[in-house]
Design a protein around this motif. Structure first.
Motif, PDB file in Angstrom:
ATOM      1  N   ALA A 240     -15.111 -10.235  -2.065  1.00 35.78           N
ATOM      2  CA  ALA A 240     -15.082  -9.188  -1.046  1.00 35.78           C
ATOM      3  C   ALA A 240     -13.648  -8.799  -0.693  1.00 35.78           C
ATOM      4  N   ARG A 241     -12.776  -9.791  -0.550  1.00 36.87           N
ATOM      5  CA  ARG A 241     -11.390  -9.493  -0.178  1.00 36.87           C
ATOM      6  C   ARG A 241     -10.651  -8.790  -1.308  1.00 36.87           C
TER       7      ARG A 241
ATOM      8  N   ARG B 184       0.829  -1.205   0.000  1.00 36.14           N
ATOM      9  CA  ARG B 184       0.000   0.000   0.000  1.00 36.14           C
ATOM     10  C   ARG B 184       0.863   1.256   0.000  1.00 36.14           C
TER      11      ARG B 184
ATOM     12  N   GLU C 277     -11.567  -5.236  -1.326  1.00 36.20           N
ATOM     13  CA  GLU C 277     -10.873  -4.556  -0.233  1.00 36.20           C
ATOM     14  C   GLU C 277      -9.435  -4.224  -0.627  1.00 36.20           C
TER      15      GLU C 277
ATOM     16  N   GLU D 192      -9.211  -1.392  -3.080  1.00 34.12           N
ATOM     17  CA  GLU D 192      -9.372  -0.127  -2.370  1.00 34.12           C
ATOM     18  C   GLU D 192      -8.097   0.232  -1.611  1.00 34.12           C
ATOM     19  N   GLU D 193      -7.484  -0.772  -0.985  1.00 32.28           N
ATOM     20  CA  GLU D 193      -6.243  -0.544  -0.237  1.00 32.28           C
ATOM     21  C   GLU D 193      -5.132  -0.048  -1.151  1.00 32.28           C
TER      22      GLU D 193
END
Length: 346
Positions: A294-295, A199, A298, A301-302
């Protein structure tokens, strides 16, 4: 909509050989093309017992000839081994043969042990790290923009075509993110290596990106190990193969193949080894289609990206195919592809 690609390493599986591994890579690329995946990249490794090929550019040509839509690329060319000029020629030729479908992913790592590195770089001498200058040269060659004060001023790359490959810098550290930002290349973070800091690296890349001949805006993705099955229990079982494979690698052992789930189940793990596996699982996505979707959302987005690549390290090839199909269905990739095809036809 989140775009998904596939990175394949042509891993030799227990009970098979390199011919079968390459056939599996071809079948997977054909399936990825049909399912609506955005890219299919192949890696470069040398003197490896468990990985079936060492020449991405050769395999890309074969895969492109057997697919019709998907982008094909290297994940990646280990550039310090080679002349940047020759790499530019190879990928300009691929781009001429398959316009708009070629990605040139490059990396700094050796892709093998010291012995193979010495063999690949025999006769070369580097007093300093050549990689940053190689990237600058590569961008100039791909864009027919060799400066007048360049050491090879007047040099051109054939064939001369209107389009160029996308250039991606592959890495698992902030150093590569910095170089990608400085040179205006796209950046791919190798999360599947199990290294932290993705990230932060991609954030630095976006914040410090400088427009170039390759791209006016930053473009990044992350490559992530994904194992998807109908049940969590089955996904965990399938993932145990790569758990054992990477555990052996961390211990300095080189397995000659990706072990079967049964071999992984029979292995006498110590409590410490189980802790190591649990730690690496934090960087992988293992589960049912809903959980995987879902992961991945995520993680997108991260990483602040609209594109991820999945690495499907599964011993049983039919289970590997099913895994990527389940992911494609979860994200409705096929419907997007059909809509795009319909739009082109209309």
């Amino acid at each position: 909509m989140l775009k998904l690609g596939i990175l394949d390493q042509s891993t030799i599986t227990e009970g098979s050989g390199p011919v079968e591994a390459l056939q599996a890579t071809t079948r997977l690329a054909i399936e990825a093309d049909k399912l609506g995946f955005s890219r299919f990249w192949v890696s470069e490794h040398h003197s490896s017992k468990a990985l079936a090929h060492s020449s991405p550019e050769v395999l890309i040509a074969h895969l492109a000839a057997n697919t019709s839509r998907i982008r094909l690329g290297s994940g990646g060319i280990m550039l310090p081994h080679y002349s940047a000029y020759k790499v530019a020629e190879n990928f300009r030729l691929l781009e001429a043969l398959y316009p708009g479908r070629i990605d040139l992913g490059v990396g700094r790592a050796p892709g093998g042990r010291p012995l193979s590195t010495r063999a690949l770089q025999e006769g070369q001498y580097h007093s300093a790290d050549p990689y940053p200058q190689q990237i600058v040269d590569l961008i100039a060659y791909l864009n027919d923009a060799v400066p007048a004060d360049h050491r090879f001023a007047g040099l051109s790359v054939s064939p001369s075509v209107a389009t160029k490959p996308e250039l991606w810098l592959l890495g698992s550290s902030g150093g590569t993110a910095r170089l990608a930002a400085q040179t205006g290349a796209s950046y791919a973070f190798a999360q599947f290596f199990g290294t932290p800091g993705g990230r932060e690296a991609t954030e630095f890349y976006r914040d410090n990106f400088e427009p170039s001949l390759m791209s006016p805006t930053p473009k990044s993705l992350a490559a992530i190990t994904v194992v998807c099955a109908d049940t969590q229990e089955e996904a965990e079982r399938l993932a145990s193969s790569s758990d054992l494979f990477f555990l052996a690698m961390y211990k300095g052992m080189e397995l000659p193949y990706l072990p079967s789930a049964q071999t992984a189940a029979d292995y006498p793990y110590t409590p410490y080894e189980r802790e190591q596996i649990a730690a690496t699982r934090a960087y992988r996505v293992v589960g049912t289609p809903d959980k995987v979707k879902a992961r991945l959302l995520e993680l997108a987005e991260e990483y602040q990206t609209d594109e991820l690549m999945i690495v499907a390290s599964i011993h049983d090839f039919e289970a590997r195919l099913k895994s990527v199909r389940l992911v494609a269905e979860a994200f409705a990739l096929g419907s997007g592809t059909q809509a795009a095809i319909s739009e082109v036809r209309s």
